[in-house]
Enzyme design. Structure first.
Site, short mmCIF file in Angstrom:
data_model
loop_
_atom_site.label_atom_id
_atom_site.label_comp_id
_atom_site.label_asym_id
_atom_site.label_seq_id
_atom_site.Cartn_x
_atom_site.Cartn_y
_atom_site.Cartn_z
N ALA A 139 42.65 30.04 43.60
CA ALA A 139 42.42 31.33 42.94
C ALA A 139 42.12 31.12 41.46
O ALA A 139 43.03 30.84 40.67
CB ALA A 139 43.65 32.23 43.11
N SER A 156 38.58 32.71 39.68
CA SER A 156 37.97 34.00 39.33
C SER A 156 38.71 35.16 40.00
O SER A 156 38.89 36.23 39.41
CB SER A 156 36.50 34.03 39.79
N GLU A 193 37.77 30.70 31.09
CA GLU A 193 37.91 32.02 30.44
C GLU A 193 36.94 33.03 31.06
O GLU A 193 36.42 33.89 30.37
CB GLU A 193 37.64 31.91 28.93
C1 LIG Z 1 38.75 22.16 31.57
C2 LIG Z 1 39.34 23.41 32.14
C3 LIG Z 1 40.36 24.07 31.46
C4 LIG Z 1 40.94 25.20 32.00
N1 LIG Z 1 42.00 25.79 31.35
C5 LIG Z 1 42.66 26.79 31.97
C6 LIG Z 1 43.89 27.29 31.41
O1 LIG Z 1 44.35 26.85 30.35
N2 LIG Z 1 44.56 28.26 32.10
C7 LIG Z 1 44.09 28.76 33.27
O2 LIG Z 1 44.74 29.64 33.83
N3 LIG Z 1 42.93 28.33 33.82
C8 LIG Z 1 42.22 27.35 33.20
N4 LIG Z 1 41.06 26.87 33.76
C9 LIG Z 1 40.58 27.42 35.03
C10 LIG Z 1 39.32 28.27 34.86
O3 LIG Z 1 39.62 29.46 34.20
C11 LIG Z 1 38.72 28.48 36.26
O4 LIG Z 1 38.19 27.23 36.69
C12 LIG Z 1 37.66 29.55 36.26
O5 LIG Z 1 38.22 30.81 36.05
C13 LIG Z 1 36.86 29.59 37.56
O6 LIG Z 1 37.69 29.62 38.67
P1 LIG Z 1 37.47 28.60 39.88
O7 LIG Z 1 37.34 27.24 39.30
O8 LIG Z 1 38.54 28.82 40.87
O9 LIG Z 1 36.07 28.97 40.48
P2 LIG Z 1 35.82 30.07 41.62
O10 LIG Z 1 36.51 31.33 41.27
O11 LIG Z 1 36.09 29.45 42.94
O12 LIG Z 1 34.25 30.31 41.47
C14 LIG Z 1 33.29 29.38 42.01
C15 LIG Z 1 31.91 29.94 41.71
O13 LIG Z 1 31.73 31.20 42.35
C16 LIG Z 1 31.38 32.18 41.40
N5 LIG Z 1 31.94 33.48 41.77
C17 LIG Z 1 33.23 33.73 42.15
N6 LIG Z 1 33.38 35.04 42.39
C18 LIG Z 1 32.18 35.63 42.17
C19 LIG Z 1 31.69 36.96 42.23
N7 LIG Z 1 32.47 37.98 42.57
N8 LIG Z 1 30.39 37.19 41.93
C20 LIG Z 1 29.60 36.17 41.57
N9 LIG Z 1 29.99 34.89 41.48
C21 LIG Z 1 31.26 34.62 41.77
C22 LIG Z 1 31.93 31.67 40.07
O14 LIG Z 1 31.27 32.24 38.97
C23 LIG Z 1 31.69 30.19 40.22
O15 LIG Z 1 30.37 29.89 39.87
C24 LIG Z 1 40.46 25.73 33.23
C25 LIG Z 1 39.41 25.09 33.89
C26 LIG Z 1 38.87 23.93 33.39
C27 LIG Z 1 37.81 23.22 34.19
#
Ligand SMILES: Cc1cc2nc3c(=O)[nH]c(=O)nc-3n(C[C@H](O)[C@H](O)[C@H](O)COP(=O)(O)OP(=O)(O)OC[C@H]3O[C@@H](n4cnc5c(N)ncnc54)[C@H](O)[C@@H]3O)c2cc1C
Length: 437
Positions: free
Chosen positions: A167, A169, A417
């Protein structure tokens, strides 16, 4: 040879030359003077900008390559930042105090111009601070925010842990649970957080957990995990594409017990919120959105800093490098790329400053202007750093030159973010009033 006669235009300027402000005011009959609208930085802002730039240039940039290669948290640089007053509770309070809202993005742009991995090591703590500010009581802010920073001799960091392995996005899918043990007035947290910047090395972890899964994101609450709490352990450290000096890791919560006072906002407020959600009454969604919108310009400013660093490097390189007997900048294709880079970076900064000003002055983000600033700046950073590599040719692809690192670093600004797609969702929903999927 006869000299070509130049004709003065209606504004008094000579054709082919730019009209001065005086020419224009003379022609149109108004005085040039102070305007209630200004894009000029104040002397205080310029001073802080110069100070942050000096630190970025003299301390951050020379250390960038080393910490990127080591993939370790740059504690000595964070300590230097704390010693000069750039990192710490007072520093952040001072940056936020600027009534125009611009000091925070200005400082971030300069620091990330120095290096994004080290910049994130210094500014990652502000995520935890923002979490405490957005949900905590004044007493909780006073207790926990200074603990996120420690003191200059022994600096600490904070972590904000929301994302989970399944989880990111989709925040409504969080599985980490928090259960209340009434007898002991303690909360018991269980679950796994992923991708946490400073996760496991932080003094203070702010954790988002669900207290009622059926309510989706309306069943969430934010908790502070104080230093040394049992059952809160760092998991795997992530090996990353960019910002490698910044520490990113999983966090495991295994029957992790925290006092009732660690629930941000307090139990009474949480109970009220849950009751409203169960009755199907209006949510505070707008308030939550406003909090995100307010923090996004700072994140955007970081991306502007990276883009500017790559642009400046490429510009100087193009003025020096020769091919086919001339400087490569004398080719339009190179010069036009640089012109576009400058224009896009300035456009991104203007969006960042607008959103920062709106946030600080309490304006409504009717069109998701905070999201716009983060989206634009993140995409400009990725594009401009890629262009910089192209302008440097083979050297751009080599680790001997910094633009390769800047490009790796920039990419995360379209992912964390809120991904670019999620920003577009927020903007399209805001402008249309329709729940776009
Ligand atoms: C270096 C790094 C630092 C981070 N630091 C933090 C932190 O300090 N605290 C924290 O809580 N998180 C942190 N994160 C997590 C980051 O916020 C998430 O990776 C990001 O929110 C995306 O979530 P996900 O990786 O699960 O991708 P997913 O949610 O699985 O998304 C995968 C793809 O699908 C797309 N997608 C998903 N839903 C939709 C939709 N409804 N419509 C269109 N496209 C969609 C997304 O845009 C993406 O391209 C960090 C991540 C990294 C890599």
């Amino acid at each position: 040879m006869a000299t070509e006669e130049k004709t003065p235009t209606a504004t008094g300027a000579v054709e082919g030359e730019t009209a001065s402000a005086e020419d224009i005011s003379g022609a149109l009959g108004f005085e040039i003077g102070d305007s209630p609208f200004s894009l000029e930085l104040s002397q205080d802002q310029l001073d802080i900008q110069e100070w942050a730039h000096g630190f970025a240039e003299n301390t951050v940039r020379p250390a960038a390559e080393e910490w990127d290669e080591r993939e370790e948290f740059p504690w000595p640089i964070v300590q230097e930042a704390a010693k000069i007053g750039l990192y710490g509770f007072e520093a952040i309070a001072q940056f936020w105090a600027d009534p125009s809202g611009l000091t925070m993005p200005i400082v971030n742009e300069e620091l990330f111009w120095g290096d994004a991995g080290i910049g994130m090591s210094i500014f990652g703590t502000t995520l935890a601070v923002a979490g405490i500010y957005s949900s905590g009581t004044p007493e909780q802010m006073i207790e926990f925010v200074p603990q996120c920073f420690g003191d200059p001799d022994d600096p600490k960091v904070g972590a904000f842990c929301a994302s989970e392995p399944d989880a990111g996005s989709d925040v409504s899918a969080y599985r980490t649970t928090a259960k209340y043990d009434e007898a002991k007035d303690e909360w018991v947290l269980n679950g796994q957080k992923a991708w946490a910047t400073n996760g496991g090395i932080a003094n203070i972890h702010v954790v988002i957990a669900t207290v009622d899964r059926e309510l989706g994101s309306r069943g969430h609450a934010a908790f502070v995990i104080p230093p040394g709490t049992k059952g809160c352990e760092q998991g795997a450290k992530v090996k990353k594409h960019g910002i490698r000096a910044s520490h990113t890791a999983d966090l495991h919560l295994d029957d992790c017990r925290v006092p009732g006072s660690c629930l941000l906002g307090g139990k009474e407020k949480l109970d009220e919120k849950l009751a409203r959600a169960r009755e199907g009454k209006g949510s505070k969604g707008q308030a939550a959105m406003k909090t995100f919108e307010v923090s996004r310009p700072t994140v955007g400013a970081q991306a502007v800093g990276i883009a500017r660093a790559a642009y400046e490097f490429a510009l100087e390189y193009a003025k020096e490098r020769e091919a086919f007997g001339r400087k490569i900048i004398e080719n339009q294709s190179i010069a036009f790329d640089l012109a576009d880079m400058k224009m896009e970076i300035d456009a991104a900064r203007l969006l960042v400053h607008r959103a920062a000003w709106m946030g600080r002055t309490g304006k409504d983000f009717k069109n998701a202007e905070g999201s716009m600033s983060k989206l634009k700046a993140g995409e400009v950073a990725v594009w401009a750093t890629e262009r910089a590599i192209q302008i440097l040719g083979g050297n751009g692809y080599s680790r001997e030159f910094p633009v390769e690192r800047m490009h790796r670093d920039a990419k995360i600004w379209t992912i964390f973010e809120g991904t670019s797609e999620i920003q577009r969702l927020v903007i399209s929903r805001a402008i249309s009033g329709i729940h776009i999927n």
